[in-house]
Design a protein around this motif. Structure first.
Motif, short mmCIF file in Angstrom:
data_model
loop_
_atom_site.label_atom_id
_atom_site.label_comp_id
_atom_site.label_asym_id
_atom_site.label_seq_id
_atom_site.Cartn_x
_atom_site.Cartn_y
_atom_site.Cartn_z
N SER B 20 0.85 -1.18 -0.11
CA SER B 20 0.01 0.09 0.00
C SER B 20 0.86 1.22 0.18
O SER B 20 2.07 1.31 0.35
CB SER B 20 -0.79 -0.06 1.27
N LYS B 22 0.25 5.22 0.75
CA LYS B 22 -0.46 6.46 1.48
C LYS B 22 -0.45 7.62 1.03
O LYS B 22 0.87 8.20 0.68
CB LYS B 22 -0.32 6.39 3.08
N GLU B 24 -1.75 11.91 1.77
CA GLU B 24 -2.68 12.90 2.63
C GLU B 24 -2.30 14.16 2.26
O GLU B 24 -1.38 14.81 1.47
CB GLU B 24 -2.23 12.82 4.14
N HIS B 73 -7.49 11.83 2.47
CA HIS B 73 -6.70 10.67 2.45
C HIS B 73 -7.10 10.11 1.29
O HIS B 73 -8.28 9.62 0.92
CB HIS B 73 -6.90 9.78 3.38
N ASN B 75 -5.29 6.24 -0.40
CA ASN B 75 -4.45 5.18 -0.39
C ASN B 75 -4.58 4.47 -1.74
O ASN B 75 -5.63 4.15 -2.22
CB ASN B 75 -4.52 4.47 0.95
#
Lengths: 111, 116
Positions: B20, B22, B24, B73, B75
């Motif tokens: 994964s 991420k 933000e 967010h 992801n």
């Protein structure tokens, strides 16, 4: 569908010389055009954008670009290049909620 | 303050693994994107989300699954990684008006994924 062509894969310019990077777009309506710069290992930074109005757009770091509808072009210029301008330059046209990028032009600056 | 941040910056993994990335943003933007930049520097959009809703899915293999827990967010989860997934993945965000003139997209620093 929108598309962007940057015909020069790479360009070498002497420090202090002028620069012009070419960009041609294909879009059926009024285009929204952008130039981004990507320094090595970095993300993309917006240099300038054209939405409407004056066809000569001023950006950051001394860059400007001119929108020419008749030529479907949005070329990027700088009167005097600095060594720190060496980077990858991307032209983009905005479609519905996304950017369509050209393949980029790598600018090399020689001493 | 970093406007759009991504973690990790580098990711090296074996084929077949699941990973994964991420993203933000602290700009208060409504729309977020994932772009893939291949080895030839070509940038192509993969997904966009507006207020946690999927807006664009550019025929990306379903091994790629974006998830937006909130509008700050977005992801990217990748299953069964393949060699061809090696690339730099960029997250971006914009105010994201669904109608009207498009707004400037702000990009994160990128995540370089290498699949061995």
């Amino acid at each position: 569908a929108q598309s962007v062509t940057q015909p020069d894969i790479h360009i070498t310019v002497s420090e202090g010389a002028s620069l012009e990077l070419r960009c041609n777009y294909s879009y059926g309506a009024t285009p929204y055009l952008f130039w981004y710069v990507q320094s090595p290992g970095q993300g993309l930074q917006l240099l300038l954008k054209y939405f409407s109005g004056d066809t000569l757009v001023q950006g950051i770091k001394g860059f400007e670009a001119e929108f020419k509808r008749s030529q479907s072009s949005f070329n990027l210029r700088k009167p005097s290049v600095h060594w720190s301008d060496a980077a990858e330059y991307f032209c983009a046209v905005a479609g519905f909620q996304k950017l369509v990028f050209g393949t980029g032009t790598r600018l090399l600056v020689s001493p | 303050d970093t406007a759009v941040s991504q973690t990790p910056k580098y990711l090296v993994t074996q084929m077949g693994n699941d990973k994964s990335i991420k993203c933000e943003q602290n700009l208060g933007h409504d729309t977020m994107y994932w772009y893939k930049q291949d080895s030839k520097k070509f940038l192509k959009i993969m997904f966009s989300y507006n207020n946690k809703e999927l807006i664009i899915n550019e025929t990306v293999p379903n091994r790629f699954s974006p998830k937006s827990p909130d509008k700050a967010h977005l992801n990217l989860h990748i299953n069964s990684l393949e060699l061809g997934d090696s690339a730099v993945y960029f997250c971006a965000s914009t105010k994201g008006e669904l109608a009207g003139a498009p707004d400037t997209q702000y990009f994160g620093p990128g995540t370089r994924l290498t699949v061995l």
